[in-house]
Design an enzyme around this catalytic site. Structure first.
Site, mmCIF file in Angstrom:
data_model
loop_
_atom_site.group_PDB
_atom_site.id
_atom_site.type_symbol
_atom_site.label_atom_id
_atom_site.label_comp_id
_atom_site.label_asym_id
_atom_site.label_seq_id
_atom_site.Cartn_x
_atom_site.Cartn_y
_atom_site.Cartn_z
ATOM 1 N N ASP A 1 0.335 2.925 -17.439
ATOM 2 C CA ASP A 1 0.544 2.042 -15.703
ATOM 3 C C ASP A 1 0.641 1.221 -16.264
ATOM 4 O OD1 ASP A 1 1.209 1.544 -13.379
ATOM 5 O OD2 ASP A 1 -0.280 2.801 -12.535
ATOM 6 N N LYS B 1 6.423 -6.003 -8.906
ATOM 7 C CA LYS B 1 5.684 -8.150 -9.847
ATOM 8 C C LYS B 1 6.066 -8.184 -10.474
ATOM 9 C CE LYS B 1 1.688 -4.463 -8.686
ATOM 10 N NZ LYS B 1 1.505 -4.412 -7.021
ATOM 11 N N TRP C 1 -6.191 2.146 -9.198
ATOM 12 C CA TRP C 1 -5.143 2.663 -9.644
ATOM 13 C C TRP C 1 -5.608 3.372 -10.772
ATOM 14 C CZ3 TRP C 1 -1.814 2.232 -6.147
ATOM 15 C CH2 TRP C 1 -1.262 1.577 -5.069
HETATM 16 C C1 LIG Z 1 -1.203 -0.619 -11.578
HETATM 17 C C2 LIG Z 1 -0.773 -0.290 -10.499
HETATM 18 N N1 LIG Z 1 -0.467 1.646 -10.458
HETATM 19 C C3 LIG Z 1 0.461 1.418 -9.808
HETATM 20 C C4 LIG Z 1 0.386 1.290 -7.914
HETATM 21 C C5 LIG Z 1 1.183 1.674 -7.132
HETATM 22 O O1 LIG Z 1 1.887 1.120 -7.044
HETATM 23 P P1 LIG Z 1 3.619 2.170 -6.307
HETATM 24 O O2 LIG Z 1 2.889 1.110 -4.519
HETATM 25 O O3 LIG Z 1 4.496 1.033 -6.203
HETATM 26 O O4 LIG Z 1 3.608 3.361 -5.858
HETATM 27 C C6 LIG Z 1 -0.224 -0.380 -8.259
HETATM 28 C C7 LIG Z 1 0.391 -0.820 -6.730
HETATM 29 O O5 LIG Z 1 -0.208 -2.291 -7.058
HETATM 30 C C8 LIG Z 1 0.117 -0.994 -10.161
HETATM 31 O O6 LIG Z 1 -0.637 -2.151 -9.410
#
Ligand SMILES: Cc1ncc(COP(=O)(O)O)c(C=O)c1O
Length: 363
Positions: free
Chosen positions: A174, A198, A103
């Site tokens: 994040d 989540k 991520w």
């Molecule tokens: C730490 C983290 N950041 C970003 C995301 C991306 O999220 P989204 O799919 O809502 O864009 C996720 C998705 O699991 C994540 O776990």
């Protein structure tokens, strides 16, 4: 009706009480003869839902009054662009990123479209075990407009159990997979963002907690909906927001309060994670974790079978026992048990029992 134990990384298990309340209110919300999803986002009914969700979020996370709480449409990935677009400026396009997994890598790739991105530190691999770089190892740029990091990497199951301290430079986190898992000190951050799917409800929105002074004019080409200013000035209702997703987040936040808040949830979460990691370590000849103990994630327990060829059978038998969605991320492989707030301790107990039994039968 049957309910299984759902270890999905997200969208993820919801508190059963929340689903029941949503079910009860589906056709007739609070006696208005309509569902909350059927009414205007500007009307008093939805506005009261939005206000209550924000008030509960502020209470649960102890958000100081000099921070905005925004419910922004789109996923956390939208923030990978919104952060640089809003925090970089025409005079300073430099930012630091800490890259610790999938991520944060994606956040870096997106930010590079808008600025000069310095990857100040990365995950370390030593004798097959991953660990996080300590702050004194970070090569920070003193001119950076902000420092971005991912407190919990959902795919790798690796978590910072400390908050970096970088005087004078806004810290952006994040927290998609760690928000609401424990109390935090919001004042240590300039921006916190987290996709809701989540620990704060269903998919569709991202919660953004941003300090007042960072809500400013973005890079000139930033679209209206990508400006924090737009969402702050219009109280998350510039356009039609995903109203039902906000309603569901509101129910989850009320549930968190009812559980006794984040201190209570943290205790429960620590206990759940310890049970699983203990099981993995105690059966070290059969299972293993590839993260050093001090960096293991509380919400996403990633583990592997030493005999990798047994993984498929492990997942099949687990599913037959009502333990669902334990497959690791499609890129990473292995197994992953996501144990967010709504995963009851009984689910973890059942998984531990199953893992012990499977190891005994297959050793
Ligand atoms: C730490 C983290 N950041 C970003 C995301 C991306 O999220 P989204 O799919 O809502 O864009 C996720 C998705 O699991 C994540 O776990």
């Amino acid at each position: 009706m049957k309910r299984v134990f759902n270890f999905s990384a997200g969208p993820a298990v919801m508190p059963e009480e929340v689903l029941r309340q949503a079910q009860e209110e589906m056709l007739d919300w609070h006696g208005i003869g309509m569902s909350i999803m059927e009414v205007s986002h500007r009307g008093p009914e939805f506005q009261s839902v939005l206000e209550q969700a924000e008030a509960d979020l502020r209470e649960v996370l102890k958000v100081p009054s000099n921070y905005h709480v925004l419910f922004v449409p789109g996923g956390a990935s939208t923030q990978f662009a919104m952060v640089p677009l809003n925090l970089l400026s025409e005079t300073n396009k430099e930012a630091d990123y800490i890259e610790t997994g999938l991520w944060s890598q994606k956040a870096v790739q997106e930010a590079k479209r808008y600025g000069v991105i310095n990857v100040a530190a990365q995950t370390k691999l030593h004798e097959g075990l991953y660990s996080l770089p300590l702050q004194h190892e970070w090569r920070l740029n003193p001119k950076a407009a902000y420092v971005h990091y991912t407190p919990n990497e959902t795919v790798g199951g690796i978590e910072f159990h400390w908050v970096p301290k970088i005087p004078g430079i806004p810290l952006v986190a994040d927290m998609t997979s760690s928000i609401m898992s424990k109390p935090i000190d919001v004042t240590q951050f300039g921006v916190i963002y987290a996709g809701s799917q989540k620990n704060v409800g269903q998919a569709g929105i991202t919660i953004v907690i941003i300090r007042d002074d960072l809500v400013r004019d973005p890079l000139w080409h930033t679209p209206m909906l990508y400006r924090y200013k737009t969402h702050a000035e219009h109280h998350s209702c510039y356009n039609t927001p995903p109203t039902y997703a906000i309603y569901m987040s509101g129910l989850v936040l009320a549930w968190i309060k009812q559980q006794g808040g984040l201190t209570v949830l943290e205790e429960r979460n620590k206990r759940k994670a310890k049970k699983l990691y203990d099981c993995i370590d105690e059966h070290g000849d059969f299972y293993f974790s590839n993260v050093v103990p001090e960096c293991r994630a509380m919400m996403n327990v990633v583990f592997w079978l030493r005999r990798e060829e047994l993984t498929k059978e492990f997942l099949t038998q687990a599913a037959q026992a009502g333990l669902m969605n334990l497959r690791g991320h499609r890129i990473a492989g292995g197994c992953r048990a996501s144990i967010y707030n709504a995963m009851p301790e009984a689910g973890v107990d059942r998984l531990v029992e199953f893992m012990e039994d499977f190891a005994k039968r297959c050793s």
